[in-house]
Design a protein around this motif. Sequence first.
Motif, mmCIF file in Angstrom:
data_model
loop_
_atom_site.group_PDB
_atom_site.id
_atom_site.type_symbol
_atom_site.label_atom_id
_atom_site.label_comp_id
_atom_site.label_asym_id
_atom_site.label_seq_id
_atom_site.Cartn_x
_atom_site.Cartn_y
_atom_site.Cartn_z
ATOM 1 N N ARG A 139 0.828 -1.209 0.000
ATOM 2 C CA ARG A 139 0.000 0.000 0.000
ATOM 3 C C ARG A 139 0.864 1.262 0.000
ATOM 4 N NH1 ARG A 139 -2.840 -3.485 3.420
ATOM 5 N NH2 ARG A 139 -1.937 -2.579 5.307
ATOM 6 N N VAL A 140 1.986 1.210 0.718
ATOM 7 C CA VAL A 140 2.883 2.376 0.742
ATOM 8 C C VAL A 140 3.461 2.625 -0.648
ATOM 9 C CG1 VAL A 140 5.040 3.306 1.654
ATOM 10 C CG2 VAL A 140 3.430 2.124 3.181
ATOM 11 N N VAL A 141 3.985 1.543 -1.241
ATOM 12 C CA VAL A 141 4.576 1.693 -2.571
ATOM 13 C C VAL A 141 3.508 2.058 -3.590
ATOM 14 C CG1 VAL A 141 5.803 0.484 -4.428
ATOM 15 C CG2 VAL A 141 6.475 0.115 -2.055
ATOM 16 N N GLY A 142 2.328 1.451 -3.443
ATOM 17 C CA GLY A 142 1.242 1.785 -4.359
ATOM 18 C C GLY A 142 0.846 3.252 -4.236
ATOM 19 N N GLY A 143 0.818 3.770 -2.991
ATOM 20 C CA GLY A 143 0.503 5.193 -2.800
ATOM 21 C C GLY A 143 1.545 6.091 -3.437
ATOM 22 N N LEU A 144 2.816 5.733 -3.316
ATOM 23 C CA LEU A 144 3.877 6.527 -3.946
ATOM 24 C C LEU A 144 3.741 6.504 -5.463
ATOM 25 C CD1 LEU A 144 6.994 5.531 -1.770
ATOM 26 C CD2 LEU A 144 5.734 7.693 -1.741
ATOM 27 N N GLN A 145 3.380 5.317 -5.991
ATOM 28 C CA GLN A 145 3.207 5.227 -7.439
ATOM 29 C C GLN A 145 2.062 6.127 -7.905
ATOM 30 O OE1 GLN A 145 5.100 4.105 -9.583
ATOM 31 N NE2 GLN A 145 5.954 2.059 -9.159
ATOM 32 N N TRP A 146 0.979 6.135 -7.148
ATOM 33 C CA TRP A 146 -0.106 7.049 -7.513
ATOM 34 C C TRP A 146 0.338 8.505 -7.426
ATOM 35 C CZ3 TRP A 146 -4.308 6.538 -10.115
ATOM 36 C CH2 TRP A 146 -4.985 5.285 -10.174
ATOM 37 N N LEU A 147 1.133 8.824 -6.428
ATOM 38 C CA LEU A 147 1.585 10.209 -6.249
ATOM 39 C C LEU A 147 2.454 10.667 -7.415
ATOM 40 C CD1 LEU A 147 1.617 12.664 -4.333
ATOM 41 C CD2 LEU A 147 3.654 11.685 -3.263
ATOM 42 N N VAL A 148 3.444 9.843 -7.792
ATOM 43 C CA VAL A 148 4.337 10.268 -8.887
ATOM 44 C C VAL A 148 3.589 10.217 -10.213
ATOM 45 C CG1 VAL A 148 6.422 9.561 -7.656
ATOM 46 C CG2 VAL A 148 5.268 7.923 -9.169
ATOM 47 N N THR A 149 2.610 9.285 -10.314
ATOM 48 C CA THR A 149 1.828 9.236 -11.550
ATOM 49 C C THR A 149 0.965 10.485 -11.690
ATOM 50 O OG1 THR A 149 1.793 6.808 -11.527
ATOM 51 C CG2 THR A 149 0.120 7.920 -12.849
ATOM 52 N N LEU A 150 0.352 10.924 -10.597
ATOM 53 C CA LEU A 150 -0.439 12.146 -10.629
ATOM 54 C C LEU A 150 0.439 13.355 -10.952
ATOM 55 C CD1 LEU A 150 -2.830 11.592 -7.568
ATOM 56 C CD2 LEU A 150 -3.414 11.521 -10.012
ATOM 57 N N ALA A 151 1.672 13.336 -10.394
ATOM 58 C CA ALA A 151 2.594 14.445 -10.706
ATOM 59 C C ALA A 151 2.910 14.467 -12.196
ATOM 60 C CB ALA A 151 3.879 14.292 -9.887
ATOM 61 N N LEU A 198 7.878 17.828 -13.593
ATOM 62 C CA LEU A 198 6.846 16.948 -13.034
ATOM 63 C C LEU A 198 6.593 15.748 -13.945
ATOM 64 C CD1 LEU A 198 4.228 19.563 -11.746
ATOM 65 C CD2 LEU A 198 5.789 18.172 -10.373
ATOM 66 N N LEU A 199 6.530 15.989 -15.267
ATOM 67 C CA LEU A 199 6.251 14.902 -16.202
ATOM 68 C C LEU A 199 7.388 13.895 -16.238
ATOM 69 C CD1 LEU A 199 4.638 13.529 -18.436
ATOM 70 C CD2 LEU A 199 5.691 15.131 -20.064
ATOM 71 N N VAL A 200 8.587 14.386 -16.521
ATOM 72 C CA VAL A 200 9.723 13.470 -16.655
ATOM 73 C C VAL A 200 10.099 12.861 -15.311
ATOM 74 C CG1 VAL A 200 12.141 13.287 -17.328
ATOM 75 C CG2 VAL A 200 10.583 14.716 -18.649
ATOM 76 N N GLY A 201 10.068 13.679 -14.278
ATOM 77 C CA GLY A 201 10.424 13.169 -12.949
ATOM 78 C C GLY A 201 9.447 12.120 -12.466
ATOM 79 N N GLY A 202 8.135 12.374 -12.707
ATOM 80 C CA GLY A 202 7.148 11.368 -12.283
ATOM 81 C C GLY A 202 7.344 10.043 -12.978
ATOM 82 N N VAL A 256 1.083 13.218 -14.662
ATOM 83 C CA VAL A 256 -0.126 13.605 -15.386
ATOM 84 C C VAL A 256 -0.368 15.104 -15.251
ATOM 85 C CG1 VAL A 256 -2.631 13.338 -15.466
ATOM 86 C CG2 VAL A 256 -1.174 11.313 -15.241
ATOM 87 N N GLY A 257 -0.154 15.634 -14.029
ATOM 88 C CA GLY A 257 -0.317 17.082 -13.832
ATOM 89 C C GLY A 257 0.650 17.893 -14.682
ATOM 90 N N GLY A 258 1.928 17.456 -14.728
ATOM 91 C CA GLY A 258 2.912 18.163 -15.571
ATOM 92 C C GLY A 258 2.542 18.086 -17.026
ATOM 93 N N LEU A 259 2.029 16.891 -17.467
ATOM 94 C CA LEU A 259 1.631 16.737 -18.859
ATOM 95 C C LEU A 259 0.469 17.665 -19.198
ATOM 96 C CD1 LEU A 259 1.831 15.258 -21.579
ATOM 97 C CD2 LEU A 259 0.281 13.507 -20.640
ATOM 98 N N LEU A 260 -0.544 17.726 -18.336
ATOM 99 C CA LEU A 260 -1.687 18.596 -18.588
ATOM 100 C C LEU A 260 -1.262 20.075 -18.617
ATOM 101 C CD1 LEU A 260 -4.422 16.875 -16.380
ATOM 102 C CD2 LEU A 260 -4.209 16.831 -18.878
ATOM 103 N N TRP A 261 -0.380 20.432 -17.718
ATOM 104 C CA TRP A 261 0.115 21.815 -17.672
ATOM 105 C C TRP A 261 0.780 22.175 -18.999
ATOM 106 C CZ3 TRP A 261 3.229 23.776 -12.823
ATOM 107 C CH2 TRP A 261 3.241 25.164 -12.804
#
Length: 551
Positions: free
Chosen positions: A434-446, A482-486, A448-453
């Motif tokens: 769950r911890v690793v899954g949460g981190l994956q969601w966090l970097v994935t959202l980052a 955000l995009l590349v780093g995520g 996606v956010g950078g891509l949308l920006w």
Amino acid sequence: MSLLSRLRGEERIDADRLAGRVEAIDRFVRVVAGHLPEQRLIAAHTVVERAGARLALSRDHTVVALAGATGSGKSSLFNALARLDLSPVGVRRPTTGMAHACVWGNLQGANRLLDWVGVLPRHRFIRESALDGDDEAALRGLVLLDLPDFDSVERSHRLEVDRLLGLVDLVVWVVDPQKYADRVVHTRYLQSFRNHKDVTVVVLNQADRLPRDEVERVLEDLRKLLDADELDGVPLLATTALHQPAIAELRGLLEHTVAERQASLRRLSGDVDSVVDQLSDVVGPAVAEDEVDRGTVRELTEALSVAAGVPAVAEATERAYQHRAAQATGWPIMRGWRRLRADPLRRLHLGEGRVEAGAPVGATSVPDPDAAQRAAVSLAVRSVADRAATPLPAPWSAAVNTAARSRLRDVPDALDKAVASTNLHMDHSPAWWRVVGGLQWLVTLAAVGGLLWLVVGYALRVLGLPPFDYPAVGVVPLPTVLLVGGLLVGLLLGLLVRPLIRQASRRARRRAENRLRAAVTDVAREHVVAPVRAVLHSYAEAREALQSARS
């Protein structure tokens, strides 16, 4: 020492002790039923039945049988002892076809005993009367039988003799000077009474036909034959039915036997001794009920584990762990794709957690064992039986082998149920997933956010609108970071947890294999070892019972 003095010195049989010995034989028969061939137990069944019936009947009466060949003069001796002509006399075969009984005392009291022995009412006679006074009082309680000829040409007569010889309390064997060494009387009858010396008497009848010096020589020769028959010490008398003084010693012996009231107990004690001797090869040294050692059980468990598909299930558990861990800790974008792949455990229709007691358990899809695996199971079961039967006497080997295989038909279903109901501990996710899954969601959202920006900024420039003023990290715009780093962090995180997943999946495999083997061991103990131990327990009880039955 005179004959009567020797008889008076005989040890008395305790009726309660004898009843306990008979009960021990009965217990032995009940314990070994189904384990030993029924043919081996016929004599024991017979003794238990006869002893129970005889002990329940009159002990105030002593049943004495005169047994002999045609022309031996036993019917004449019967009449001489009764001092009445009750039984037909002759030398033509067959003379005596049915047993005749003469009762000293109250006939009514002996009727139940004679009903059990099987003497017809019309062949029953009462000896005493008011005219006798006390002349016959010394024999009061005697039931004297004149048996059919044991060498009769009529087979039914011979069978009747054999039946009656198993029921009477004391047997007086009547032989004559011409046929006292006859092989039939010695091999078929006298030798079978070697355990009944206390209730066996041999009479050389018609001694008046021999010169006086020849009587002693014949008696000496007959004594040697009796010693060879293992009947050393049995009373041996010379009689003639023509003169009352010539049967005085035999009459005195019968008076002593009647007064002592021990003949029936001694006869039954001899019967029990004979059964114990016949069954002596059935029991041996004490054997522990846990004679099946752990090493043998491990071999059986190993063979059953392979047949039950434990290695395949353990491997499926490892792959299922990797599949689920990758799905829980991988990129969220890829999780949908992983859901399309079948779960290895669910493919085998296996449960993942604990099954509640009494809950129905469905069949699995674990592959059936092949011929080699079935042969390995058969060899392992035989090894268990051989190991358990090693210290046992030979008659028990077949019982142990039968017991070991008695539930083999139930083993496949039991193994499948054991595998299906084993708790593999795959019904919950570890916290670190769950911890690793949460981190994956966090970097994935980052990402996606950078891509949308970046997309919005590009759209503004295309439309000629004022562009965003992107903040920068150094010289790199923040949306790009955000995009590349995520993306990079998600990839790196996936690479970092992969060794952890492999290591944890191996632990899950070992845990599942241990639990499955424990479940298979329970099946082995219940379906193979337990029946074998039940036979060992029966052997121990039978051994104890037979020891209690010894005199």
